[in-house]
Every structure is written in C-alpha cells, then in structure tokens.
Design an enzyme around this catalytic site. Structure first.
Site, mmCIF file in Angstrom:
data_model
loop_
_atom_site.group_PDB
_atom_site.id
_atom_site.type_symbol
_atom_site.label_atom_id
_atom_site.label_comp_id
_atom_site.label_asym_id
_atom_site.label_seq_id
_atom_site.Cartn_x
_atom_site.Cartn_y
_atom_site.Cartn_z
ATOM 1 N N ARG A 89 0.742 -1.431 -0.076
ATOM 2 C CA ARG A 89 0.032 0.032 0.002
ATOM 3 C C ARG A 89 0.896 1.126 0.203
ATOM 4 O O ARG A 89 0.256 2.151 0.084
ATOM 5 C CB ARG A 89 -0.843 0.114 1.213
ATOM 6 C CG ARG A 89 -2.343 -0.232 0.902
ATOM 7 C CD ARG A 89 -2.962 -0.069 2.454
ATOM 8 N NE ARG A 89 -3.592 -1.193 2.685
ATOM 9 C CZ ARG A 89 -4.837 -1.297 2.646
ATOM 10 N NH1 ARG A 89 -5.777 -0.341 2.575
ATOM 11 N NH2 ARG A 89 -5.615 -2.364 2.787
ATOM 12 N N ARG A 128 -21.493 -2.768 3.907
ATOM 13 C CA ARG A 128 -20.713 -4.150 4.081
ATOM 14 C C ARG A 128 -21.160 -4.929 5.337
ATOM 15 O O ARG A 128 -21.131 -4.243 6.563
ATOM 16 C CB ARG A 128 -19.360 -3.820 4.006
ATOM 17 C CG ARG A 128 -18.382 -5.127 4.158
ATOM 18 C CD ARG A 128 -17.145 -5.127 4.000
ATOM 19 N NE ARG A 128 -16.441 -3.823 4.141
ATOM 20 C CZ ARG A 128 -15.329 -3.312 3.637
ATOM 21 N NH1 ARG A 128 -14.631 -4.112 2.911
ATOM 22 N NH2 ARG A 128 -14.816 -2.285 4.269
HETATM 23 P P1 AP5 Z 1 -8.621 -3.461 4.351
HETATM 24 O O1 AP5 Z 1 -9.336 -4.425 5.211
HETATM 25 O O2 AP5 Z 1 -7.661 -4.011 3.369
HETATM 26 O O3 AP5 Z 1 -9.567 -2.373 3.847
HETATM 27 P P2 AP5 Z 1 -9.425 -1.751 2.446
HETATM 28 O O4 AP5 Z 1 -8.286 -1.730 1.572
HETATM 29 O O5 AP5 Z 1 -9.921 -0.264 2.843
HETATM 30 O O6 AP5 Z 1 -10.464 -2.438 1.390
HETATM 31 P P3 AP5 Z 1 -11.736 -2.957 1.978
HETATM 32 O O7 AP5 Z 1 -11.523 -4.066 2.817
HETATM 33 O O8 AP5 Z 1 -12.746 -1.878 2.731
HETATM 34 O O9 AP5 Z 1 -12.646 -3.124 0.576
HETATM 35 P P4 AP5 Z 1 -12.358 -4.420 -0.278
HETATM 36 O O10 AP5 Z 1 -11.817 -3.728 -1.670
HETATM 37 O O11 AP5 Z 1 -11.992 -5.435 0.155
HETATM 38 O O12 AP5 Z 1 -13.920 -4.380 -0.847
HETATM 39 P P5 AP5 Z 1 -15.037 -5.677 -0.450
HETATM 40 O O13 AP5 Z 1 -14.760 -7.196 -1.228
HETATM 41 O O14 AP5 Z 1 -14.889 -5.955 0.940
HETATM 42 O O15 AP5 Z 1 -7.487 -2.618 5.608
HETATM 43 C C1 AP5 Z 1 -8.341 -1.622 6.429
HETATM 44 C C2 AP5 Z 1 -7.042 -1.023 7.221
HETATM 45 O O16 AP5 Z 1 -5.996 -1.779 7.773
HETATM 46 C C3 AP5 Z 1 -6.591 0.020 6.326
HETATM 47 O O17 AP5 Z 1 -7.144 1.346 6.395
HETATM 48 C C4 AP5 Z 1 -5.367 0.307 7.325
HETATM 49 O O18 AP5 Z 1 -5.542 1.099 8.193
HETATM 50 C C5 AP5 Z 1 -4.786 -1.078 7.621
HETATM 51 N N1 AP5 Z 1 -4.036 -1.752 6.688
HETATM 52 C C6 AP5 Z 1 -4.310 -2.812 5.710
HETATM 53 N N2 AP5 Z 1 -3.375 -3.150 4.949
HETATM 54 C C7 AP5 Z 1 -2.417 -2.149 5.188
HETATM 55 C C8 AP5 Z 1 -0.897 -2.032 4.686
HETATM 56 N N3 AP5 Z 1 -0.618 -2.789 3.619
HETATM 57 N N4 AP5 Z 1 -0.231 -1.075 5.002
HETATM 58 C C9 AP5 Z 1 -0.684 -0.202 5.998
HETATM 59 N N5 AP5 Z 1 -1.964 -0.266 6.750
HETATM 60 C C10 AP5 Z 1 -2.750 -1.370 6.246
HETATM 61 O O19 AP5 Z 1 -16.264 -4.882 -1.045
HETATM 62 C C11 AP5 Z 1 -16.756 -4.040 -0.288
HETATM 63 C C12 AP5 Z 1 -18.453 -3.937 -0.323
HETATM 64 O O20 AP5 Z 1 -18.833 -3.983 -1.597
HETATM 65 C C13 AP5 Z 1 -18.891 -5.421 0.230
HETATM 66 O O21 AP5 Z 1 -20.198 -5.088 0.884
HETATM 67 C C14 AP5 Z 1 -19.087 -6.048 -1.168
HETATM 68 O O22 AP5 Z 1 -20.196 -6.858 -0.855
HETATM 69 C C15 AP5 Z 1 -19.591 -5.264 -2.170
HETATM 70 N N6 AP5 Z 1 -19.124 -5.341 -3.475
HETATM 71 C C16 AP5 Z 1 -17.924 -6.060 -3.850
HETATM 72 N N7 AP5 Z 1 -17.762 -5.875 -5.189
HETATM 73 C C17 AP5 Z 1 -18.788 -5.479 -5.596
HETATM 74 C C18 AP5 Z 1 -19.331 -5.161 -7.009
HETATM 75 N N8 AP5 Z 1 -18.464 -5.702 -8.131
HETATM 76 N N9 AP5 Z 1 -20.488 -4.470 -7.309
HETATM 77 C C19 AP5 Z 1 -21.497 -4.230 -6.062
HETATM 78 N N10 AP5 Z 1 -20.846 -4.205 -4.756
HETATM 79 C C20 AP5 Z 1 -19.710 -5.070 -4.652
#
Ligand code: AP5
Length: 221
Positions: A89, A128
């Site tokens: 990231r 979500r």
């Molecule tokens: P993390 O848990 O990785 O969160 P994120 O990157 O913000 O991503 P999300 O999990 O929110 O979303 P996603 O892309 O996985 O989408 P999802 O499939 O769930 O990180 C959280 C925190 O941890 C960060 O903010 C940071 O603080 C820390 N962190 C983590 N890694 C780090 C690193 N490398 N370095 C530093 N800090 C770090 O889908 C979301 C929703 O949309 C769901 O409800 C799903 O059902 C829906 N959905 C999915 N696809 C679709 C579609 N095509 N159409 C409609 N709805 C959809």
C-alpha cells in the site's frame, strides 16, 4: 507458482474477488487488513498499535506491516504461492516485497487492479457485512445473506467493521489517492492488469479469471 497482488481502493471488491480467486487457483489469500484486525482482536502489541490508526482510516507504519507480512508468507501454506489483498500500500512496501520475493525464490507478481471511482465506494462500504468465521463478505443492499445477519456458509454472526463509516471511509480514500495510488507506478512495467470494478462481482470475476487462466494455463473442469 503464483503470486497475485489485488490492488484497488477501499470497497473496490478486493476481498470479494479474493474469495473467488482462491476457489479457482487454490492458493492462500492473505488480507493485511484481516491480519491486523486479528491482531486487534487477540489484543497483541501490534493490534494495540494498529487499533487507533485503523479506526481513524490511517495506514499502519510500514515496518509493522512488513514484519507481519513476511511472517505470514513464510508459513507452509504459502509455499506454492499466495494472493495479497491490500498489500503493498506504499512504495516502500512494494520495494520491500520485491526483496522478499527474490529472497524466497518466488516469481514476480501478477498485479490485478480493480478500478472503481470514489463516488461508488462509500455506498458499498457502509452497507458491508463480514463473517468473523470465514471472512466472507456480504452487502446489506447488493449481496445480502440468505438469512439476515448470518453467514450462508457457517453460523457466523455478520458484523460491521468499525472503520466502515462515512467519515473514516473518506479518510481511507484520501490515503489511497495520495499514498497508495503511486504504488501503481512501481508496477508500470510489471505483469499489470486493470479491471473495471464497477460491474457486478461475477462479471468482474469472469475477467479476472480470464487473466489468471491465461497466466497459469488453468483448465476449468
Ligand atoms: P483493508 O481491510 O484492506 O480495507 P480496504 O483496503 O480499505 O479495503 P476494503 O476491505 O474496505 O474493501 P475491499 O476492496 O476488500 O472490498 P470488499 O470486497 O470488502 O484495510 C483496513 C485498514 O487496515 C486500512 O485502512 C489500514 O489502516 C490497515 N491496513 C491494511 N493493509 C495495510 C497495509 N498494507 N499498510 C498499512 N496499513 C494497512 O467489498 C466492499 C463491499 O462492496 C462489500 O459489501 C461487497 O459485498 C460489495 N461489493 C464488492 N464487489 C462489488 C461489486 N462488483 N458490485 C457491487 N458491490 C460489490
């Protein structure tokens, strides 16, 4: 042997696609967000350090995440490859990963960038729900479970992440734009694939699967 990086803004569908990719490739999926939430739940020193940062939508310092990551991918279930969801990231994490992969004799990664504009993600994230047992992801609006609040695959009681509120999501988006997006430059000459993540999850997966099947000459049953 496959190393896959799932790249994209919060709510782009990385976790959703990771579940499907595991079904296709049988490699281990690792979400650094899930690992950090696990540390928080277990009350470890890392979890305590990460808690406030994550709840505010910030990024956990590179040295903490790098150490956690290397310890996880050194385990035996990653011997034949792995998928990283949400790592690297920062440019520093990407450079670190290059060194670790070289040292482990692992191939260069396949980078899958799930591209979704900011206006779409806030609505997705605030609806979500996630299973604490299998980490499967649902959406109260678009992908609800069969029984409200309960995982379709086990009896896990679905929960809402603490950082899934509008204020925090906007902060996470800001960090994505300023700190994480530049990581794509690092992979400019790499095995990079952009996928339009605004379509339905199964349509997105069809394209992702096409890329991966091409990469591993996978033959579906
Ligand atoms: P993390 O848990 O990785 O969160 P994120 O990157 O913000 O991503 P999300 O999990 O929110 O979303 P996603 O892309 O996985 O989408 P999802 O499939 O769930 O990180 C959280 C925190 O941890 C960060 O903010 C940071 O603080 C820390 N962190 C983590 N890694 C780090 C690193 N490398 N370095 C530093 N800090 C770090 O889908 C979301 C929703 O949309 C769901 O409800 C799903 O059902 C829906 N959905 C999915 N696809 C679709 C579609 N095509 N159409 C409609 N709805 C959809």
């Amino acid at each position: 042997m496959l190393v896959i990086l799932l790249f994209g803004p919060p709510g782009s569908g990385k976790g959703t696609q990771a579940c499907e990719i595991v079904g296709l490739t049988k490699i281990t999926a690792i979400s650094t967000g899930d690992l950090l939430r696990g540390e928080m739940k277990a009350g470890t020193e890392l979890g305590r350090k990460a808690q406030d940062i994550m709840n505010a939508g910030g990024l956990v310092p590179d040295e903490l995440v790098n150490a956690m990551l290397v310890s996880r991918i050194s385990r035996s279930d990653c011997r034949d490859g792995f998928l990283l969801d949400g790592y690297p990231r920062t440019v520093e994490q990407a450079r670190y990963l290059d060194r670790v992969l070289a040292r482990m004799g692992m191939p260069s990664p396949i980078v899958i960038h799930i591209d979704v504009p900011p206006e779409v993600v806030v609505g997705r994230i605030t609806a979500r729900r996630q299973c604490p047992v299998c980490n499967r992801i649902y959406n109260a609006l678009y992908q609800p479970p069969k029984v409200e609040g309960v995982c379709d695959f086990d009896d896990g009681r679905l929960f809402t992440r603490k950082d899934d509120n509008e204020v925090t999501v906007r902060e996470r988006m800001k960090n994505y734009e300023t700190i994480t997006n530049p990581v794509l430059d690092h992979y400019r000459n790499a095995n990079y694939h952009r996928v339009d993540g605004t379509r339905a999850p199964e349509v997105v997966f069809e394209e992702v699967a096409g890329v991966l099947q091409g990469e591993m000459a996978y033959t579906p049953e």
